[in-house]
Design an enzyme around this catalytic site. Structure first.
Site, PDB file in Angstrom:
ATOM      1  N   LYS A  39       1.011  -1.333   0.124  1.00  0.00           N
ATOM      2  CA  LYS A  39      -0.142   0.277  -0.086  1.00  0.00           C
ATOM      3  C   LYS A  39       0.931   1.301   0.257  1.00  0.00           C
ATOM      4  O   LYS A  39       2.149   1.599   0.827  1.00  0.00           O
ATOM      5  CB  LYS A  39      -0.912  -0.068   1.259  1.00  0.00           C
ATOM      6  CG  LYS A  39      -1.748   1.511   1.222  1.00  0.00           C
ATOM      7  CD  LYS A  39      -2.486   0.771   2.190  1.00  0.00           C
ATOM      8  CE  LYS A  39      -3.774   2.440   2.724  1.00  0.00           C
ATOM      9  NZ  LYS A  39      -4.872   2.252   4.236  1.00  0.00           N
ATOM     10  N   LYS A  68      -2.392  -1.498  -3.959  1.00  0.00           N
ATOM     11  CA  LYS A  68      -3.187  -0.348  -3.543  1.00  0.00           C
ATOM     12  C   LYS A  68      -2.657   1.586  -3.620  1.00  0.00           C
ATOM     13  O   LYS A  68      -1.321   1.051  -3.278  1.00  0.00           O
ATOM     14  CB  LYS A  68      -3.895  -0.300  -2.383  1.00  0.00           C
ATOM     15  CG  LYS A  68      -4.813   0.962  -1.881  1.00  0.00           C
ATOM     16  CD  LYS A  68      -4.934   0.583  -0.960  1.00  0.00           C
ATOM     17  CE  LYS A  68      -6.304   1.838  -0.316  1.00  0.00           C
ATOM     18  NZ  LYS A  68      -6.777   1.848   0.904  1.00  0.00           N
TER      19      LYS A  68
HETATM   20  C1  PBG Z   1      -7.194   2.894   5.244  1.00  0.00           C
HETATM   21  C2  PBG Z   1      -7.794   2.939   4.488  1.00  0.00           C
HETATM   22  C3  PBG Z   1      -7.440   3.936   3.209  1.00  0.00           C
HETATM   23  C4  PBG Z   1      -7.941   2.753   2.118  1.00  0.00           C
HETATM   24  C5  PBG Z   1      -8.282   2.333   2.508  1.00  0.00           C
HETATM   25  N1  PBG Z   1      -8.343   1.960   4.041  1.00  0.00           N
HETATM   26  C6  PBG Z   1      -6.261   5.283   2.783  1.00  0.00           C
HETATM   27  C7  PBG Z   1      -5.874   5.760   3.347  1.00  0.00           C
HETATM   28  O1  PBG Z   1      -4.860   5.125   3.777  1.00  0.00           O
HETATM   29  O2  PBG Z   1      -5.063   7.139   3.564  1.00  0.00           O
HETATM   30  C8  PBG Z   1      -8.207   4.498   1.020  1.00  0.00           C
HETATM   31  C9  PBG Z   1      -9.331   3.968   0.148  1.00  0.00           C
HETATM   32  C10 PBG Z   1      -9.561   4.541  -0.995  1.00  0.00           C
HETATM   33  O3  PBG Z   1      -9.088   5.359  -2.173  1.00  0.00           O
HETATM   34  O4  PBG Z   1     -10.486   4.505  -1.945  1.00  0.00           O
HETATM   35  N2  PBG Z   1      -7.951   2.714   6.641  1.00  0.00           N
END
Ligand code: PBG
Length: 335
Positions: A207, A260
């Site tokens: 991520k 991601k």
């Molecule tokens: C963290 C999380 C995030 C997203 C999914 N889980 C946000 C982040 O890391 O700030 C982002 C998903 C998206 O942008 O669609 N709980």
């Protein structure tokens, strides 16, 4: 015939031969996209009858458990069977304690959807603390030098508790997204000790610290109140490091791994798939969705065509499944 095999060359070789007849094009199509590959993210908050549209994400809403049940039912009728739930709790504190309560918002949502649809839907839960902490970071804070930072190992303890609580409430798949080192192992041990050895873990393994999460942070009311997430999420410039993250998570017991965001990281999806041959998910995130919606609203692109092209490209890159806010529309178009 693959390009590295000898080819007779033109005019014997005419690749267009396979493009004249649409039925032939169908026969030789390499990538299939279907509603069964898609996972719809949904946002749940306390209350009754709540259906508050998220400004930057047209067609997506903050829902209360009752309207969430309606939303899941409508998506299910279109062919979407898998969902990932995000909670917006009534109160936040420094440790995100509302995430751990048996009557927490995601726990309530799981029970409501499960009692309405039984095993007819697959319910995943995003496991993180940014929505539950008053500072908006993904775990408990401690001092590191002069600044505050997420305390990795202290966060693992509460993360495992959160996951067990979600499994008890009926989650089918546990999806930790906080990018803490050792999170998969801690969660696996927690789930096994609590009697959930059969519940799979889908790790947000690679991520990235991405600007594409902007609309989500509004939707989930989870922006960091100071600083950024660069000490835990990955540097967008790194690819080899994603392979290391995936290898570590698999060694700790991850059953599936996620990359991601999706679109700026199609190369990472391909490298992970080629290297590990495990089920790979890709998260087509909020900013990627919002850009398509905004461009379509301006008449710059054909929304249906571009959306299906994007989702197909993510599958072609090697993703087995896609988390996407386009799931409902795509399922309708793919019928
Ligand atoms: C963290 C999380 C995030 C997203 C999914 N889980 C946000 C982040 O890391 O700030 C982002 C998903 C998206 O942008 O669609 N709980």
């Amino acid at each position: 015939m693959t390009p590295d095999l000898p080819s007779p060359g033109f005019p014997i070789a005419r690749p267009r031969r396979l493009r004249y007849n649409p039925l032939v094009r169908g026969l030789v199509r390499e990538t299939e996209l279907s509603a069964g590959d898609l996972i719809l993210p949904l946002f749940v908050r306390p209350g009754r009858g709540v259906r508050q549209e998220i400004g930057s994400m047209p067609g997506n809403f903050q829902l209360s458990p009752d309207t969430l049940v309606d939303e899941v039912g409508a998506a299910k009728d279109l062919g979407v069977r898998s969902f990932i739930l995000f909670g917006i709790p009534p109160d936040k504190d420094a440790t995100g304690s509302s995430a751990l309560r048996d009557d927490g918002i995601v726990q309530q949502a799981l029970r409501a959807v499960r009692s309405a649809f039984g095993a007819g839907v697959l319910l995943m839960t995003d496991e993180c603390f940014c929505e539950y902490t008053d500072h908006g970071h993904c775990g408990i804070l401690h001092k590191r030098g002069d600044s505050l930072d997420v305390d990795n190992d202290a966060t693992l303890t509460i993360l495992a508790e959160q996951c067990v609580s979600h499994a008890k409430a009926g989650a089918d798949v546990i999806a930790p997204s906080g990018m803490m080192d050792g999170m998969v192992g801690a969660i696996r041990r927690g789930l096994d000790a609590a009697g959930f050895p059969h519940i799979p873990i889908l790790s947000y393994a690679a991520k990235y610290a991405s600007g594409f999460y902007g609309p989500f942070r509004d939707a989930a009311e989870s922006p960091p109140q100071f600083g950024d997430r660069n000490t835990y999420q990955m540097d967008p410039a790194n690819g080899d490091e994603a392979l290391k993250e995936v290898a570590l998570d698999l060694a700790e017991g991850a059953d599936m791994v996620m990359v991601k965001p999706a679109l700026s990281y199609l190369d990472i999806i391909r490298r992970v798939k080629d290297r590990f041959r495990v089920p790979v998910a890709a998260y087509n995130v909020s900013g990627e969705f919002a850009m398509v919606k905004a461009a379509a609203a301006k008449g710059c692109i054909d929304e249906r065509r571009v959306t299906l092209e994007i989702l197909t490209s993510i599958r072609r890159a090697g993703a087995d499944m896609i988390l996407t806010y386009h799931a409902r529309d795509a399922a309708r178009w793919l019928r």
